[in-house]
Enzyme design. Structure first.
Site, mmCIF file in Angstrom:
data_model
loop_
_atom_site.group_PDB
_atom_site.id
_atom_site.type_symbol
_atom_site.label_atom_id
_atom_site.label_comp_id
_atom_site.label_asym_id
_atom_site.label_seq_id
_atom_site.Cartn_x
_atom_site.Cartn_y
_atom_site.Cartn_z
ATOM 1 N N TYR A 54 13.727 -6.034 -4.022
ATOM 2 C CA TYR A 54 14.178 -6.298 -5.426
ATOM 3 C C TYR A 54 14.934 -7.482 -5.609
ATOM 4 O O TYR A 54 15.984 -7.309 -6.268
ATOM 5 C CB TYR A 54 14.836 -5.053 -6.136
ATOM 6 N N HIS A 115 9.167 2.302 1.612
ATOM 7 C CA HIS A 115 8.701 1.976 0.156
ATOM 8 C C HIS A 115 7.389 2.076 -0.020
ATOM 9 O O HIS A 115 6.731 2.543 -0.858
ATOM 10 C CB HIS A 115 9.164 0.459 0.082
ATOM 11 N N SER A 194 10.797 5.432 -13.397
ATOM 12 C CA SER A 194 10.048 5.002 -14.552
ATOM 13 C C SER A 194 10.118 6.325 -15.406
ATOM 14 O O SER A 194 9.111 6.406 -16.260
ATOM 15 C CB SER A 194 8.869 4.321 -14.555
ATOM 16 N N GLY A 197 9.050 5.875 -18.937
ATOM 17 C CA GLY A 197 7.703 5.108 -19.018
ATOM 18 C C GLY A 197 7.838 3.538 -19.194
ATOM 19 O O GLY A 197 7.140 2.972 -19.890
ATOM 20 N N ARG A 198 8.674 3.110 -18.501
ATOM 21 C CA ARG A 198 8.994 1.481 -18.289
ATOM 22 C C ARG A 198 9.419 1.260 -19.733
ATOM 23 O O ARG A 198 8.974 -0.024 -20.306
ATOM 24 C CB ARG A 198 7.891 0.865 -17.812
ATOM 25 N N GLY A 199 10.008 1.936 -20.411
ATOM 26 C CA GLY A 199 10.398 1.787 -21.947
ATOM 27 C C GLY A 199 9.242 2.148 -22.906
ATOM 28 O O GLY A 199 9.760 2.290 -24.046
#
Ligand SMILES: NC(=O)c1ccc[n+]([C@@H]2O[C@H](COP(=O)([O-])OP(=O)(O)OC[C@H]3O[C@@H](n4cnc5c(N)ncnc54)[C@H](OP(=O)(O)O)[C@@H]3O)[C@@H](O)[C@H]2O)c1
Length: 388
Positions: A54, A115, A194, A197-199
């Site tokens: 990241y 990962h 998430s 929901g990623r926003g």
């Protein structure tokens, strides 16, 4: 904040992730991010997730938490060399761990997660390397990330993974079919990511929303076509449930994830104090069984509709010429590949190498890319229709 006990870790049921520091959700203000992490600690968050892949996230997180390092758990990840290239060979795992420790400015990692899969390295070898890191005290536990279910089961047979990291929200529910049962069967903790929901489940994203350049939601299949429309319908229903409890859509989305069996931590990725404070309010209350059941009935109708619509969309993309603009063609193929895999239209193992080929074309010059993209389209069409 409520907590779940996972072996010797007392994990806050809402955790905070650092994926946004990779720039995937647009540019972030680092000072505000630091305030957000400190506020999370004050509000009782004990679980912070990052990855060596990241960007500078490990160094940034390590500096912010230095004063309260021993009060929290740091989870990071290993395996990504660059892009879609993975290396989990024992030598690389051990070297990557030293590098993560140095970047984080810590002597130990609480949870070291595989990962992605590296098909070249036998699971026994990866587990051997992870166990030796546990024995030397450099990591306390290990877990697994984005792996196919059969690979996760293999890790559970050969080793003792603490956790499985999985995307899970009311908008992205596929993990419930195989991964949650697998966690229950092998006594592994499900760590959901998430979870807003990623926003999309926060009530701040609507039809026609334009994401800035570099934001992965420009390509993320959840934000395209019928998947986006379906997610927005789910978001509407989540908001409706929340109103009954005086909770915001984001809090309700997180509480729904926490209601799923085997989930011990709902990770969310806010980049400012206000979103963090809101999301922490996803903990400490529960959606009633009655409301969960009626939401479930709504979701099964949504699942059936989405399954039909997304299969039609994949066939539509693969059976007609791609758009002339290579970026639009690229986006359509990402959608078709991801959706075909998720909807079970072809085997994941078959599709992964094609996906890697596609990713490598994202930045290729237009004319060169066009022919290769069309070749990928034809091969995918053959896979989906069952031909060799
Ligand atoms: N996403 C992945 O592929 C992935 C994979 C493995 C692990 N993880 C881990 O899981 C963590 C959580 O996943 P995620 O970052 O995708 O979580 P997420 O919370 O579902 O998505 C983050 C996005 O949602 C927005 N958001 C969050 N809370 C909000 C709120 N209350 N109101 C409005 N917008 C809100 C954030 O906006 P702002 O920036 O404006 O706050 C950001 O754009 C990651 O940070 C990472 O550590 C993620």
């Amino acid at each position: 904040m409520r907590y779940n006990q996972c072996r010797d870790l007392r994990v806050s049921e809402v955790g905070v992730g650092c994926y946004s520091l990779a720039g995937v959700y647009g540019k972030k203000d680092l000072d505000e991010f630091a305030r957000m992490v400190r506020r999370a600690y004050e509000l009782g968050v004990t679980f912070f997730d990052t990855a060596d892949a990241y960007g500078d996230a490990e160094s940034i997180l390590g500096k912010i938490v230095r004063d309260f390092r021993s009060d929290i758990y740091i989870a990071t990840k290993v395996g990504v060399v660059s892009g879609a290239s993975m290396d989990l060979s024992p030598a690389r795992v051990k070297r990557a761990c030293e590098e993560s420790l140095a970047r984080l400015g810590t002597d130990y990692i609480d949870l070291y997660q595989v990962h992605f899969d590296d098909p070249k390295t036998p699971v026994e070898d990866v587990v051997g390397a992870l166990e030796s890191l546990v024995a030397s005290g450099k990591i306390r536990h290990y877990g697994v990330g984005h792996l196919p279910a059969d690979k996760i089961a293999r890790y559970a047979e050969v080793g003792r993974p603490l956790s499985v990291l999985m995307e899970l929200s009311a908008a992205t529910r596929d993990a419930r079919a195989k991964l949650l049962p697998l966690c229950r069967e092998h006594g592994m903790a499900a760590i959901a990511f998430s979870t807003t929901g990623r926003g999309i489940l926060t009530g701040t994203i609507r039809e026609g929303h334009v994401f800035p350049d570099g934001d992965i939601r420009q390509y993320d299949p959840l934000f395209q076509r019928e998947q986006f429309r379906s997610a927005l319908r789910v978001a509407g229903r989540v908001a409706e449930v929340g109103r009954r409890y005086g909770k915001t859509p984001a809090q309700t989305a997180i509480a729904w994830v926490l209601a799923q069996p085997a989930v011990v931590c709902a990770l969310t990725g806010p980049s400012n104090v206000s979103h963090l404070e809101e999301n922490v309010g996803g903990s400490g209350w529960r959606i009633s069984n009655e409301d969960l059941a009626s939401f479930e009935a709504f979701l099964s109708e949504e699942d059936a509709r989405l399954d039909r619509e997304r299969k039609e969309a994949v066939v539509g993309i693969l059976s007609s010429p791609l758009p002339a603009d290579p970026q639009a063609a690229f986006k359509d193929l990402v959608y078709a590949i991801d959706t075909a895999a998720v909807a079970g239209m072809c085997a994941e193992a078959q599709i992964v190498p094609v996906f890697e080929e596609l990713l490598a074309l994202q930045k290729a010059p237009g004319e060169q890319a066009a022919g290769k993209l069309d070749d990928i389209r034809r091969r995918l069409a053959a896979m989906v229709s069952g031909r060799p």
